[in-house]
Design a protein around this motif. Sequence first.
Motif, PDB file in Angstrom:
ATOM      1  N   LEU A 327    -177.123  18.887  12.614  1.00 15.85           N
ATOM      2  CA  LEU A 327    -175.704  18.571  12.570  1.00 15.85           C
ATOM      3  C   LEU A 327    -175.529  17.120  13.014  1.00 15.85           C
ATOM      4  CD1 LEU A 327    -174.064  21.801  14.058  1.00 15.85           C
ATOM      5  CD2 LEU A 327    -174.399  21.192  11.650  1.00 15.85           C
ATOM      6  N   VAL A 328    -174.838  16.363  12.198  1.00 16.58           N
ATOM      7  CA  VAL A 328    -174.607  14.964  12.531  1.00 16.58           C
ATOM      8  C   VAL A 328    -173.110  14.746  12.783  1.00 16.58           C
ATOM      9  CG1 VAL A 328    -176.594  14.186  11.201  1.00 16.58           C
ATOM     10  CG2 VAL A 328    -174.366  14.294  10.110  1.00 16.58           C
ATOM     11  N   ALA A 329    -172.837  13.754  13.614  1.00 20.20           N
ATOM     12  CA  ALA A 329    -171.443  13.351  13.876  1.00 20.20           C
ATOM     13  C   ALA A 329    -171.084  12.243  12.885  1.00 20.20           C
ATOM     14  CB  ALA A 329    -171.307  12.887  15.314  1.00 20.20           C
ATOM     15  N   ASP A 330    -170.174  12.563  11.994  1.00 24.57           N
ATOM     16  CA  ASP A 330    -169.809  11.629  10.934  1.00 24.57           C
ATOM     17  C   ASP A 330    -168.294  11.394  10.970  1.00 24.57           C
ATOM     18  OD1 ASP A 330    -169.657  10.057   8.706  1.00 24.57           O
ATOM     19  OD2 ASP A 330    -170.160  11.642   7.277  1.00 24.57           O
ATOM     20  N   LEU A 355    -182.558  11.768   6.937  1.00 26.39           N
ATOM     21  CA  LEU A 355    -181.899  11.026   8.013  1.00 26.39           C
ATOM     22  C   LEU A 355    -182.289   9.561   7.957  1.00 26.39           C
ATOM     23  CD1 LEU A 355    -182.133  13.285  11.209  1.00 26.39           C
ATOM     24  CD2 LEU A 355    -180.096  12.751   9.853  1.00 26.39           C
ATOM     25  N   LYS A 356    -181.351   8.719   8.415  1.00 22.40           N
ATOM     26  CA  LYS A 356    -181.609   7.302   8.543  1.00 22.40           C
ATOM     27  C   LYS A 356    -181.489   6.913  10.010  1.00 22.40           C
ATOM     28  CE  LYS A 356    -179.612   6.285   3.983  1.00 22.40           C
ATOM     29  NZ  LYS A 356    -178.541   5.548   3.265  1.00 22.40           N
ATOM     30  N   GLU A 357    -182.078   5.776  10.328  1.00 27.16           N
ATOM     31  CA  GLU A 357    -181.964   5.292  11.700  1.00 27.16           C
ATOM     32  C   GLU A 357    -180.494   5.052  12.069  1.00 27.16           C
ATOM     33  OE1 GLU A 357    -184.951   2.599  13.504  1.00 27.16           O
ATOM     34  OE2 GLU A 357    -185.579   2.268  11.416  1.00 27.16           O
ATOM     35  N   GLU A 358    -180.187   5.315  13.326  1.00 28.35           N
ATOM     36  CA  GLU A 358    -178.876   5.114  13.931  1.00 28.35           C
ATOM     37  C   GLU A 358    -177.861   6.194  13.562  1.00 28.35           C
ATOM     38  OE1 GLU A 358    -178.619   3.071  16.305  1.00 28.35           O
ATOM     39  OE2 GLU A 358    -180.565   2.165  15.911  1.00 28.35           O
ATOM     40  N   GLU A 359    -178.211   7.142  12.680  1.00 27.31           N
ATOM     41  CA  GLU A 359    -177.298   8.267  12.465  1.00 27.31           C
ATOM     42  C   GLU A 359    -177.201   9.069  13.747  1.00 27.31           C
ATOM     43  OE1 GLU A 359    -176.687  10.316   8.547  1.00 27.31           O
ATOM     44  OE2 GLU A 359    -178.790   9.706   8.273  1.00 27.31           O
ATOM     45  N   LEU A 360    -176.028   9.647  13.998  1.00 27.84           N
ATOM     46  CA  LEU A 360    -175.790  10.381  15.241  1.00 27.84           C
ATOM     47  C   LEU A 360    -176.041  11.870  15.022  1.00 27.84           C
ATOM     48  CD1 LEU A 360    -172.517   8.604  16.438  1.00 27.84           C
ATOM     49  CD2 LEU A 360    -174.904   8.053  17.001  1.00 27.84           C
ATOM     50  N   VAL A 361    -177.038  12.393  15.742  1.00 26.20           N
ATOM     51  CA  VAL A 361    -177.439  13.792  15.608  1.00 26.20           C
ATOM     52  C   VAL A 361    -177.035  14.546  16.862  1.00 26.20           C
ATOM     53  CG1 VAL A 361    -179.405  15.377  15.422  1.00 26.20           C
ATOM     54  CG2 VAL A 361    -179.348  13.280  14.058  1.00 26.20           C
ATOM     55  N   ILE A 362    -176.400  15.701  16.667  1.00 25.81           N
ATOM     56  CA  ILE A 362    -175.976  16.545  17.801  1.00 25.81           C
ATOM     57  C   ILE A 362    -177.210  17.174  18.433  1.00 25.81           C
ATOM     58  CG2 ILE A 362    -174.666  18.591  18.453  1.00 25.81           C
ATOM     59  CD1 ILE A 362    -172.721  17.902  16.187  1.00 25.81           C
ATOM     60  N   VAL A 363    -177.361  16.993  19.738  1.00 25.84           N
ATOM     61  CA  VAL A 363    -178.555  17.440  20.450  1.00 25.84           C
ATOM     62  C   VAL A 363    -178.639  18.959  20.483  1.00 25.84           C
ATOM     63  CG1 VAL A 363    -179.770  17.401  22.652  1.00 25.84           C
ATOM     64  CG2 VAL A 363    -178.572  15.353  21.847  1.00 25.84           C
ATOM     65  N   ASN A 364    -177.532  19.623  20.759  1.00 26.22           N
ATOM     66  CA  ASN A 364    -177.523  21.086  20.850  1.00 26.22           C
ATOM     67  C   ASN A 364    -176.484  21.631  19.872  1.00 26.22           C
ATOM     68  OD1 ASN A 364    -177.612  23.755  21.518  1.00 26.22           O
ATOM     69  ND2 ASN A 364    -176.988  23.495  23.655  1.00 26.22           N
TER      70      ASN A 364
END
Length: 386
Positions: A327-330, A355-364
């Motif tokens: 899950l990414v924060a977009d 995925l690309k670098e610097e994309e924001l991924v939800i840890v949990n």
Amino acid sequence: MKLPGGKKAIGTGIGILIIMLLGYRLFWYKPPVPVIAVKQVEIHGTVHGPGTVQCKVPVTVSPKITGILEKLYADQGDRVQKGQLLAELDAMELKARAAAAQAAKSRARRDLARAQADLVKAQANLGLAQSNYRRDLEVFKPGYISQASFDTTKAQLRVAESEVAAFQAAVAAVQASVKQAESETHAAEALHGYTRIVAPMDGLITVRKAEVGTTVPPGSPIFQMVDLDHIWVAAWIDQGQIAPIRPGQKAAIRLRSGRQYQGQVVRLNAEADTVTRELEVDVKFEKLPEPLVIGEEAEVDIDTGRQTAPAVPLSAIMNKNGHKGVLVADKGLVRFQKITLGLHDGKQTAVLTGLKEEELVIVNPIGMTPGKKIRAELQPVASQSN
């Protein structure tokens, strides 16, 4: 003095406040969610699995005949060599049987020698009778000897021929007796040899299962031993982690006793357990443990190589409709992103595609659903490696 309608105004005010709070919660509130910025790192791939110390060639040492265990020359924990005497059964009866068979063979050979001598004598007599017959035949034709004299010579020839045939039959019969006696001797000697129980290979005796004085039938275990050249940890690896494992890869082995050793993958079984969905992977010790305990629990970490790629914590991986992803924060919303995984080190995993670098991924991702509004809280780099 009480103001009319005061309570009603207060209640109305509280209701409006509650509605405003609910509206804020539903339409404007964005809960803080820990995220990481994807970075490209080098992943040192490892695959972990539990297992036990085993031997490729465990051997049970047992007698081939029934007997009373008379002597033991080895015990558990002993290293032995192929052919080394390990135990003896009571051999008195079999020794007597072997001696009797040897005596019978000797008698049969003596009888054969006498029969062969008689045959040689009979063959000599036959040769003389044939010579006499030819001589008398030459003088009988012109009439120099009588019919009676010639008949006597002919009869002597027939007697000599019958004696040779009889002695030839006797020799054949005695030869058969000799062969039978020799077979019985070999069988008796073989049975006597079975009272000596020797090591079938070089190895280590792990268990002694019989004591002196015990009657042991054929196949009953006296010792159990292992081949020291084929000692390994039989590790059980989840099917989902099998792909990067290859024979020859290095591995770290940790025994239940706390000892640590280096090893190498030598074999992958071709059939998985249909219940546990695990596959046996055999990791051979580079140096054998001392003492060696067959069946000791162990854990292995197999080095599956290195891979440089964007990486995310294993805790961020989820499955959706049969696809692995994160899950990414977009732009303040949660979005599911399908990915292809590479190697992992037990904490992070390489992401080959998606995925690309610097994309924001939800840890949990637990409790998160695509489309939900959130406020991404970027975690420091140190937290990403935890």
